[in-house]
Design an enzyme around this catalytic site. Sequence first.
Site, PDB file in Angstrom:
ATOM      1  CG  ASP A 102      -3.912 113.066  29.172  1.00  0.00           C
ATOM      2  OD1 ASP A 102      -4.465 114.017  28.578  1.00  0.00           O
ATOM      3  OD2 ASP A 102      -4.479 112.367  30.026  1.00  0.00           O
ATOM      4  CE  LYS A 165      -3.244 110.610  33.079  1.00  0.00           C
ATOM      5  NZ  LYS A 165      -3.449 110.215  31.669  1.00  0.00           N
ATOM      6  CE  LYS A 195      -6.854 111.488  33.005  1.00  0.00           C
ATOM      7  NZ  LYS A 195      -6.722 111.328  31.542  1.00  0.00           N
TER       8      LYS A 195
END
Length: 243
Positions: A102, A165, A195
């Site tokens: 990430d 995300k 996300k």
Amino acid sequence: MTDERTGHPIPTTAAELARYVDHTLLKPEATAADVTALVEEGARLGVFSVCVSPTFVAHAVEAAAGRLAVATVCGFPSGKHASDIKAAEAARSVVDGADEVDMVIDVGAARAGGFDLVQADVAAVRAAVPGDKVLKVIIESAALDDEQVVAVCRAAEAAGADFVKTSTGFHPAGGASVHAVGLMSATVGGRLGVKASGGVRTLDDALAMVAAGATRLGLSGTAGVLAGFAEDGGPRPAADSGY
């Protein structure tokens, strides 16, 4: 179960919701023992993955022993790192066994309209993360306006990301919102995952994010969220996502 407003599937049991979860520990004071405990709790709860700091990837992989995936972060939490440094950090995490990375974008570049710079940043990390590993792009949605959120999601997709995300969970502007998740989901149109991370602390929060389009949830208090099913015997109605 499907949300009537959005058509998105809604988990109806703790086990179903657990499969959305990256069970997360990114506190700087975390220890190896804390990571071991995180992995064991995650395995017991049936989560998809644990998400840990880069220095703990190898330890988490060993502790997980194939029972769940291991995710990590790069350029975290500010995103104010040169792209080659982010790429090197991501590459090292993959060597250590990470299944997912990430990365944090340069939020200031996005706020200034430098979406080509954002795309190049993501592309540099994508080049360092093999195609069989998942790359998520943290956009810090609470610090951006809607037009910037859309543009950053498009840049991430163009650069080869697998997910967008919402948040690091460390930015003072805040974490995930159902509005941001819905906007991100509409922008990527199912081509990328979404996300929701940062401030998702209750069952209601989690189900609202999924209803808005989240396909993964970053949770640090996973056990408490999943316990919400036992408290009321099933899911509560999701909050209106606006989408």
